[in-house]
Write a protein that holds these residues in place. Structure first.
Motif, short mmCIF file in Angstrom:
data_model
loop_
_atom_site.label_atom_id
_atom_site.label_comp_id
_atom_site.label_asym_id
_atom_site.label_seq_id
_atom_site.Cartn_x
_atom_site.Cartn_y
_atom_site.Cartn_z
N PRO A 97 -2.56 9.07 7.61
CA PRO A 97 -1.26 8.29 7.16
C PRO A 97 -0.13 8.42 8.11
O PRO A 97 0.12 9.45 8.38
CB PRO A 97 -0.90 8.60 5.82
N LEU A 98 0.69 7.27 8.28
CA LEU A 98 1.76 7.51 9.47
C LEU A 98 3.11 7.44 8.51
O LEU A 98 4.16 7.66 8.85
CB LEU A 98 1.79 6.62 10.34
N ASN A 99 2.85 7.14 7.27
CA ASN A 99 3.97 7.43 6.28
C ASN A 99 3.98 7.62 5.01
O ASN A 99 2.44 8.08 4.74
CB ASN A 99 4.95 6.00 6.45
N ASP A 100 4.72 7.84 4.10
CA ASP A 100 4.26 8.05 2.87
C ASP A 100 3.63 7.23 2.02
O ASP A 100 4.39 6.22 1.43
CB ASP A 100 5.44 8.62 1.91
N HIS A 101 2.35 7.27 1.66
CA HIS A 101 1.69 6.24 1.06
C HIS A 101 1.76 6.07 -0.44
O HIS A 101 1.17 5.20 -1.22
CB HIS A 101 -0.09 6.51 1.32
N ALA A 102 2.31 7.43 -0.91
CA ALA A 102 2.55 7.30 -2.38
C ALA A 102 3.84 6.55 -2.77
O ALA A 102 3.98 6.23 -3.79
CB ALA A 102 2.90 8.77 -2.87
N GLN A 148 -1.63 11.69 0.03
CA GLN A 148 -2.16 10.53 -0.23
C GLN A 148 -2.56 9.49 0.76
O GLN A 148 -1.44 9.43 1.81
CB GLN A 148 -1.35 9.47 -1.15
N GLY A 149 -3.65 8.78 1.11
CA GLY A 149 -3.93 7.95 2.46
C GLY A 149 -4.47 8.86 3.50
O GLY A 149 -5.29 8.04 4.36
N ARG A 150 -4.86 10.13 3.55
CA ARG A 150 -5.65 10.86 4.46
C ARG A 150 -7.10 11.09 3.87
O ARG A 150 -7.19 11.55 2.72
CB ARG A 150 -4.89 12.18 4.59
#
Length: 875
Positions: A473-478, A410-412
């Motif tokens: 994404p640089l962190n967990d967007h979920a 998520q986010g990529r």
């Protein structure tokens, strides 16, 4: 022991097989704005068992360890229609992702229940929502009548809509594209009575809505939420009108709306007035759209023909290096143009992929005749009778393709855009000038000159573009509430401009080619851009910061002289975008944009353009591309319980290597002077401004609006090589009070406009124009069958150098409905009852101030018979 070991081995094998047969079911629930809805109940039924969960803050849900086979999914929540789907999944993938689930609002009409003072406004992220039932809507009111009542929304006399001080042109219905998507097309067509809610949305585009990457300055979009059961219908109009001034029109517009299917056709022909004179036009076309949750297809064909005749008077005050120059002109023009256009769009939206294909083309042909009789005084004394007849043909084709993919993480995401356009045209001009020269000091006649020229131009312009953007994404967007990403972008732009111009002069009945006025010229402009930025998105703050690397290359090629010039530049520009919303009521948006743009072809071509002998221009092939820097800051506040809106915007721009004019006074063979405009690059031009807009409802039926605008423009130019500047200050105040009840609506406006300009080097030209304006309108529903209205405008103009009136314009109308359904009506309109017949305009540019006056068509009456079809929901 061996039997026990065999038992455990068999148990684990069966467990592994069972685990391999299970899968994870994922999905997302959206509203009609393509935004995730939190807290929605999702239930899945498997044989005699069921599981339930709720959506997270972004609308996502999942069920783990699901068995393959037949499933039944039910999505429900208070205020939304229940969604149900049967699923038969037998695939091998461990994760099955459902297409987006869109929920539609559900309304239920209660009997014998009266709801008083409904909530008029609601604020959500990127959206201001208006409850249509909180405003006064008459039986025959249209969308424009409803929009005029909304706080923060305004419509001008031409039908242009602004929201919170920003232009709004795009329309959607129930979150889907609607026919042409052009808001202006449906202001007078859609009945206000079918609308449940109106949503003013900060729209970042379809690709951004899909990927969730919303960076930069959004555009205002209007989404209409239609009442339950009204999402289909037939609507349109047929009207015929005639006037006492020989004006007439006839038109037919029909639309069929069957939710996902939309078909419309139109044909119009009219002979009406413009600010300069009369025009007659013919137009016809048809379009079809299919739009559901996954596929959006649109096709359109249009034909238009326009004939126009007009007259105007113009007065120009110019400053030169040797004094002031004054020019009074009487102009007449006629145009006869026609064109065909076609457009095809196809868009697909899945759970992971989005793509869009657009193809369009148009052909335009035309002929024109222009005559300008001018008298110059000041440093140059001469009379000119300039007569131009021309024929032209232009063809344009456009192709664009966009694709985006959301990755498993998520986010990529990855987005790619390809675009191309080709434009070609020819123009033939027959030019005849009669020029009379006078001595500057004595005013005595010196010489009379007649020039006849034939000009042939051929132009070809090609644009190609490629853009790619990758987001990591640089962190967990979920799971994280604050999302961090790195955005990488690359773009390539190529512009190829080919121009060929030939000039022939008529001498003793023979046409002779003039080599000095003939050229074959081309320019190639190529830019690349590499973007790297760090983006953070949270509930209240979103910002993106980074840099852009912009190498640019420009080549000019004079094939006649066999000369090529190359120019290379490398620019590093910041990337800055910030949106801060400490609450749903308040928001701050800041954006910086830097671009590199090439000079126009006419500015580059080293050729004297003598179509107008008093406005000769000469291009400069040594010009460099310009670097444009723009900053915008927007502050807004909405008080939904009080219906109040406030917006404040600051903007500024400055240009490096701006292409500006160098106006030369050159001696001719008679010892008098002539004026020529050449082009050079220069720094120092800038523009600053501020806009303020406030709307305050009061006393239930009243609304007060106050809008202020101030701007200052500093444009550097040259007079005979001496650097100077044109400074323009503009200020306006707009106050209005409106009254809205079901049977009576009125608006009273007070406006003040002031423009002050200063230009010059050795001598200074100053000009100050002020206008006080008072206007008003009223509309009264006398009975269910009769409507009357009136509007008036009084202007007090000061500072003009041309003789003008302070006109009082008064118009009125009455409309009588003749059938039970009120579909057939007759309308009588009276225009300019006091027969004022004049309008004025002001323009400040380069070293000159231009004032123009137009003679309107005076007092006349117009009789119109209309048939309006408006049937929705199967009625």
């Amino acid at each position: 022991m061996n039997k026990l070991l065999l038992f455990f081995l068999l148990f684990f094998c069966l467990a592994a097989v069972a685990s391999a047969q299970n899968f994870e079911l994922r999905g997302r629930v959206l509203d009609t704005l393509q935004k995730g809805i939190s807290g929605i109940n999702v239930r899945i039924y498997v044989e005699n068992d069921s599981l339930s969960t709720g959506t997270d803050k972004d609308g996502f849900f999942s069920f783990r360890s699901m068995q393959r086979g037949n499933l039944r999914l039910i999505v429900s929540s208070l205020g939304y229609k229940t969604f149900e789907r049967h699923i038969a999944y037998t695939g091998d993938e461990p994760i099955y992702e459902l297409p987006p689930i869109m929920l539609h609002t559900k309304t239920k009409r209660l009997q014998e229940v009266t709801v008083k003072a409904p909530v008029s406004m609601r604020v959500a992220k990127d959206t201001v929502e208006y409850n249509a039932s909180a405003y006064q809507v008459g039986e025959q009111d249209r969308l424009e009548d409803l929009l005029r009542q909304l706080p923060g929304v305004s419509i001008d006399a031409s039908g242009n809509v602004t929201a919170m001080g920003e232009s709004m042109t795009k329309l959607r219905v129930n979150g889907k594209d609607f026919f042409t998507n052009n808001l202006k097309d449906f202001l007078k067509q859609l009945p206000a009575g079918i609308i449940a809610k109106l949503q003013v949305i900060d729209d970042y585009g379809d690709q951004a809505n899909f990927t969730g990457i919303k960076v930069g300055r959004p555009q205002k979009m209007l989404n209409l939420v239609i009442k339950d059961g009204q999402s289909k219908g037939v609507f349109g109009s047929n009207e015929v009108s005639a006037s006492t001034q020989g004006l007439w029109s006839a038109g037919l517009q029909g639309n069929v709306w069957l939710d996902v299917h939309q078909l419309s056709a139109y044909a119009n022909q009219n002979n009406n007035r413009t600010a300069e004179g009369r025009q007659s036009s013919t137009s016809a076309g048809a379009n079809y759209r299919y739009s559901d949750d996954r596929i959006n297809y649109y096709s359109n064909y249009g034909y238009n023909a326009l004939k126009r005749k007009g007259e105007s008077e113009t007065y120009i005050e110019s400053v030169t290096s040797q004094g002031a120059l004054f020019n009074r002109m009487k102009q007449s023009n006629s145009n006869d143009n026609q064109g065909h256009q076609i457009q095809l769009n196809l868009q697909s939206r899945g759970s992971k992929d989005f793509w869009s294909l657009q193809v369009s083309g148009q052909i335009n042909t035309g002929s024109s005749e222009y005559r300008n009789i001018s008298k110059q005084t000041g440093v140059i004394v001469q009379d000119l009778d300039n007569h131009i007849q021309g024929d032209s043909e232009n063809k344009t084709g456009n192709l664009s393709f966009s694709w985006s993919r959301n990755m498993n993480k998520q986010g990529r995401s990855l987005s790619v855009n390809l675009s191309g356009s080709a434009q070609g045209g020819t123009e033939e001009s027959y030019i005849q000038d009669q020029l009379r020269f006078y001595d500057q000091h004595t005013g005595s006649f010196l010489k009379d000159s007649v020039n006849i020229r034939l000009l042939h131009e051929k132009k070809e312009l090609t644009n190609l573009g490629f853009t790619a953007k990758y987001v990591e994404p640089l962190n967990d967007h979920a799971t994280e509430t604050t999302k961090r990403s790195i955005d990488l972008g690359y773009s390539l732009s190529l512009r190829d401009d080919q121009q060929h111009r030939e000039t022939h002069v008529k001498q003793e009945e023979l046409l002779m080619r003039i080599d000095s006025l003939t050229n074959d010229y081309s320019s190639l402009f190529n830019t690349q851009q590499l973007d790297v930025s760090y983006r953070v998105t949270s509930a209240t703050l979103q910002y993106s910061m980074g840099f852009s690397l912009l190498p640019a290359f420009m080549r000019t090629n004079d094939q006649k002289q066999d000369e090529k010039l190359d120019y290379h530049t490398l620019n590093v520009l910041p990337v800055v975008s910030l949106r801060y919303a400490p609450s749903l009521k308040n928001s701050i948006q800041l954006d910086y944009a830097g671009t590199v743009s090439p000079p126009a072809s006419d500015q580059l071509m080293p050729l004297r353009d003598i179509r107008n002998l008093q406005q000769i221009t000469v291009g400069n092939p040594d010009l460099k591309p310009s670097k444009n820097h723009r900053v915008n800051v927007n502050l807004s506040r909405v008080e939904p319980t009080k219906g109040q809106t406030y917006s404040l915007a600051f903007y500024g721009s400055f240009v490096q290597d701006q292409v500006t004019s160098n106006i030369l006074l050159l001696p001719d063979t008679l010892g008098t002077l002539r004026q020529e405009t050449h082009y050079v690059n220069v720094d120092g031009s800038y523009n600053l401004g501020v806009n303020y807009d406030m709307t305050l409802p009061f006393a239930k039926f009243y609304q007060f609006r106050w809008a202020t605008q101030w701007s200052t423009n500093h444009t550097v130019n040259y007079l005979d090589g001496i650097k100077g500047a044109n400074k323009t200050h503009y200020f306006s105040q707009n106050l209005s009070v409106s009254f809205n009840k079901e049977k009576f609506q009125s608006t009273l406006n007070f406006n003040y406009y002031a423009t002050k300009s200063t230009a010059g080097v050795n001598s200074v030209l100053q000009n100050r124009i002020t206008t006080w304006e008072m206007s008003g309108n009223a509309r009264w529903t006398i009975s269910p069958w009769l409507i009357a209205g009136v509007d008036g405008n009084y202007r007090i103009n000061k500072g003009y150098s041309i003789p003008i009136k302070n006109p009082i314009l008064v118009n009125g109308f009455m409309e009588l409905y003749l059938t039970k359904r009120k579909e057939l009506s007759v309308q009588l309109q009276a225009y300019d009852l006091l027969d004022q017949q004049q309008a004025v305009a002001l323009m400040v540019s380069s070293n000159a101030v231009t004032q123009r006056s137009f003679n309107r068509i005076g007092r006349y009456a117009l009789l119109t018979v209309k048939y309006n079809l408006s049937r929705f929901g199967g009625k």
